[in-house]
Design an enzyme around this catalytic site. Structure first.
Site, PDB file in Angstrom:
ATOM      1  N   LYS A   1      -4.804 -57.817   8.112  1.00  0.00           N
ATOM      2  CA  LYS A   1      -3.920 -58.177   6.995  1.00  0.00           C
ATOM      3  C   LYS A   1      -2.645 -58.781   7.578  1.00  0.00           C
ATOM      4  CE  LYS A   1      -0.547 -56.306   4.881  1.00  0.00           C
ATOM      5  NZ  LYS A   1       0.280 -57.530   4.582  1.00  0.00           N
TER       6      LYS A   1
ATOM      7  N   GLY B   1      -2.626 -59.765   1.452  1.00  0.00           N
ATOM      8  CA  GLY B   1      -2.161 -58.732   0.544  1.00  0.00           C
ATOM      9  C   GLY B   1      -0.788 -58.269   0.955  1.00  0.00           C
ATOM     10  N   ASP B   2      -0.145 -57.512   0.104  1.00  0.00           N
ATOM     11  CA  ASP B   2       1.166 -56.982   0.452  1.00  0.00           C
ATOM     12  C   ASP B   2       1.038 -55.559   0.983  1.00  0.00           C
ATOM     13  OD1 ASP B   2       0.732 -55.491  -1.857  1.00  0.00           O
ATOM     14  OD2 ASP B   2       2.144 -56.641  -3.071  1.00  0.00           O
ATOM     15  N   GLY B   3       2.156 -55.017   1.446  1.00  0.00           N
ATOM     16  CA  GLY B   3       2.125 -53.680   2.025  1.00  0.00           C
ATOM     17  C   GLY B   3       1.792 -52.601   1.030  1.00  0.00           C
TER      18      GLY B   3
ATOM     19  N   GLY C   1      -0.025 -52.914  -1.609  1.00  0.00           N
ATOM     20  CA  GLY C   1      -1.412 -53.032  -2.011  1.00  0.00           C
ATOM     21  C   GLY C   1      -2.369 -52.841  -0.851  1.00  0.00           C
ATOM     22  N   VAL C   2      -2.790 -53.946  -0.240  1.00  0.00           N
ATOM     23  CA  VAL C   2      -3.798 -53.894   0.819  1.00  0.00           C
ATOM     24  C   VAL C   2      -3.330 -53.050   2.005  1.00  0.00           C
ATOM     25  CG1 VAL C   2      -5.067 -55.274   2.502  1.00  0.00           C
ATOM     26  CG2 VAL C   2      -4.868 -56.072   0.149  1.00  0.00           C
ATOM     27  N   GLY C   3      -2.056 -53.153   2.357  1.00  0.00           N
ATOM     28  CA  GLY C   3      -1.565 -52.355   3.480  1.00  0.00           C
ATOM     29  C   GLY C   3      -1.757 -50.870   3.270  1.00  0.00           C
TER      30      GLY C   3
ATOM     31  N   GLU D   1       4.150 -50.568  16.591  1.00  0.00           N
ATOM     32  CA  GLU D   1       5.149 -51.370  17.296  1.00  0.00           C
ATOM     33  C   GLU D   1       6.232 -51.687  16.270  1.00  0.00           C
ATOM     34  OE1 GLU D   1       5.043 -51.713  20.406  1.00  0.00           O
ATOM     35  OE2 GLU D   1       2.962 -51.211  20.844  1.00  0.00           O
TER      36      GLU D   1
ATOM     37  N   CYS E   1      11.993 -58.108  17.499  1.00  0.00           N
ATOM     38  CA  CYS E   1      12.302 -56.686  17.616  1.00  0.00           C
ATOM     39  C   CYS E   1      12.867 -56.339  18.981  1.00  0.00           C
ATOM     40  CB  CYS E   1      11.062 -55.843  17.320  1.00  0.00           C
ATOM     41  SG  CYS E   1       9.617 -56.330  18.291  1.00  0.00           S
TER      42      CYS E   1
ATOM     43  N   GLU F   1      19.093 -52.442  12.698  1.00  0.00           N
ATOM     44  CA  GLU F   1      18.418 -53.669  13.111  1.00  0.00           C
ATOM     45  C   GLU F   1      18.669 -54.745  12.056  1.00  0.00           C
ATOM     46  OE1 GLU F   1      14.170 -54.885  15.061  1.00  0.00           O
ATOM     47  OE2 GLU F   1      14.081 -53.751  13.189  1.00  0.00           O
TER      48      GLU F   1
END
Length: 476
Positions: free
Chosen positions: A171, A202-204, A206-208, A246, A279, A378
């Site tokens: 994803k 998909g978005d976090g 939903g699919v995430g 990560e 990051c 961050e």
């Protein structure tokens, strides 16, 4: 405008179970550049089922068979590198030079590194004369990847998982999905069997989330924010699946007085690279007090000389940040910083001459202290906080005083001091004197920067289970 509503599942491009259009915005001009569809539960279930079905046979293929396919994938990747560069430039704002050399190059470099590591990788080892230790693929892996270095992260996850015999559901980020779609084309062209690699958008939420809790997913490998990593870990806990993370960073760049002005300028340039959207960026510059005032002058000049412009242009400039949400977040933290420290470069608003697009001025705050928000949070934009220090002990204490621990930096020609400081820094990586890391070096962090390692042999081992078998070479 491009239309990419289909998903790659079980070796074929398929329509979503339920249409759910999502606009992909070009951050250079704020215009819709593509339309994708966001998947739902039925699509997630189909992708996971395909991966689960393929695992039985793929996990039993020989190392030689997998190597042939990986080498073919690298050949295709290199042949279609310009397509990939243009996809990433448009979706997330990487300028042409950066997109070709570093965004595309990160993927090919890691893929080549995995092939080299895999050639000599041993799955079985003799523990005693009668006992064997076997390294076996963990199963179905959900790879959830970010938008800031799309190919870097997709290759670091999908390639070692598949090399070791796992099957994958990818994803990619929904705001930068074009590179992931193109990578799926590469996998298909290379000839990987149906179900070994699957990709759905998909978005976090939903699919995430669906992948994180799915009972047939054996492992989640995620790169993104620490906040999202915590949510994924909690979601995965009920099924006790492995989670490799990560996450974020707030790297300290310790510049000792003997490092020279070149180290100061490098520190600024390294912070602003990729518009600060890395990051592992050195976003806190810790400078020994005897050269601190000069460092502020050098860094201020470097920021003022950093050109900002559209991703479609050639040159060594930086592009926009990826989205309005990111732009607004960065602007908010710049405003916070203006109330905390001394603004010496950049500030609020777009650079002059740029009225559309998510462009951020390269911004530098001097005389910061490590308890300020700009030194602890961050920001994920081209924003640098400068902090003076008096002693080596103080520098180490400031560097370690953060919830993160991804990459720290040390600049000094004194070998003994550089090594001594590196040992005491609480981070998964320490870059010294602008010397980059070798191919296959372990990438990962301490603390809230995550818990996994990616790249080379270390990245292969992330996706393996260890099995002990007695009586291998003898009767009981």
């Amino acid at each position: 405008m491009q239309e990419h509503r289909q998903f790659y599942i079980n070796g074929a491009w398929v329509d979503p179970a339920v249409a759910n259009d999502f606009d992909v915005i070009n951050p250079s001009n704020e215009e819709t550049c593509a339309v994708i569809s966001l998947g739902g539960q039925a699509d997630t279930d189909a992708a996971v089922a395909a991966a689960k079905d393929a695992f039985a046979s793929w996990s039993q293929t020989s190392k030689e068979e997998r190597l042939v396919l990986l080498e073919k994938l690298l050949e295709i990747y290199n042949a279609r590198a310009e397509e990939m560069a243009q996809a990433m430039s448009m979706e997330m704002g990487a300028p042409q030079d950066l997109a070709r050399a570093q965004q595309v190059g990160a993927g090919s470099w890691h893929l080549d590194g995995f092939i080299k590591a895999f050639r000599d990788f041993e799955f079985d080892s003799e523990y005693t004369k009668t006992e064997m230790t076997l390294k076996e693929p963990i199963g179905v892996v959900a790879c959830i990847t970010p938008w800031n270095w799309p190919m870097n992260q997709i290759v670091l996850k999908a390639v070692p998982a598949i090399a070791t015999g796992c099957t994958v559901v990818l994803k990619p980020s929904e705001i930068a999905p074009l590179s992931g779609l193109l990578f799926a084309e590469f996998m298909h062209e290379a000839g990987f069997p149906a179900g070994v690699f699957n990709m759905l958008n998909g978005d976090g939420v939903g699919v995430g989330s669906q992948l994180s809790v799915h009972p047939d997913v054996d492992m989640v490998s995620f790169t993104g924010s620490s906040r999202a990593g915590i949510l994924i870990s909690k979601a995965a806990a009920d099924s006790l699946k492995r989670v490799s993370l990560e996450l974020g960073g707030k790297g300290a760049n310790i510049i000792f007085a003997d490092a020279g002005e070149r180290a100061m300028k490098y520190g600024a340039d390294r912070c602003f690279r990729n518009s600060g959207q890395s990051c592992n960026a050195p976003t806190r510059m810790l400078v020994e007090r005897s050269v601190y005032d000069r460092a502020v002058e050098v860094v201020t000049e470097a920021a003022q000389n950093t050109h900002v412009g559209p991703a479609s242009e050639e040159g060594k400039h930086i592009g926009p940040v990826v989205s309005k949400a990111q732009f607004d977040k960065i602007q908010g933290l710049i405003e916070v910083g203006m109330g905390e420290a001394k603004l010496v470069a950049g500030g609020l608003g777009r650079p002059d001459g740029l009225n559309r697009g998510y462009y951020v001025k390269p911004t530098v705050f001097a005389d910061a202290t490590n308890d300020m928000r700009i030194a602890q949070e961050e920001i994920f934009g081209p924003v640098l906080a400068m902090i003076p220090f008096d002693t080596e002990e103080e520098a180490i204490a400031i560097a370690n005083d953060t919830p993160y621990g991804l990459t720290n930096y040390v600049q000094t020609p004194d070998d003994e001091k550089r090594r001594r400081v590196a040992r005491r820094l609480r981070s998964g990586m320490v870059e010294t004197n602008a010397q980059g890391f070798a191919q296959g070096s372990p990438f990962g962090g301490y603390k809230q920067s995550g818990n996994g390692r990616e790249g080379g042999i270390f990245g292969l081992e992330e996706f393996l289970e260890i099995k002990a078998v007695s009586g291998w070479n003898g009767k009981s």
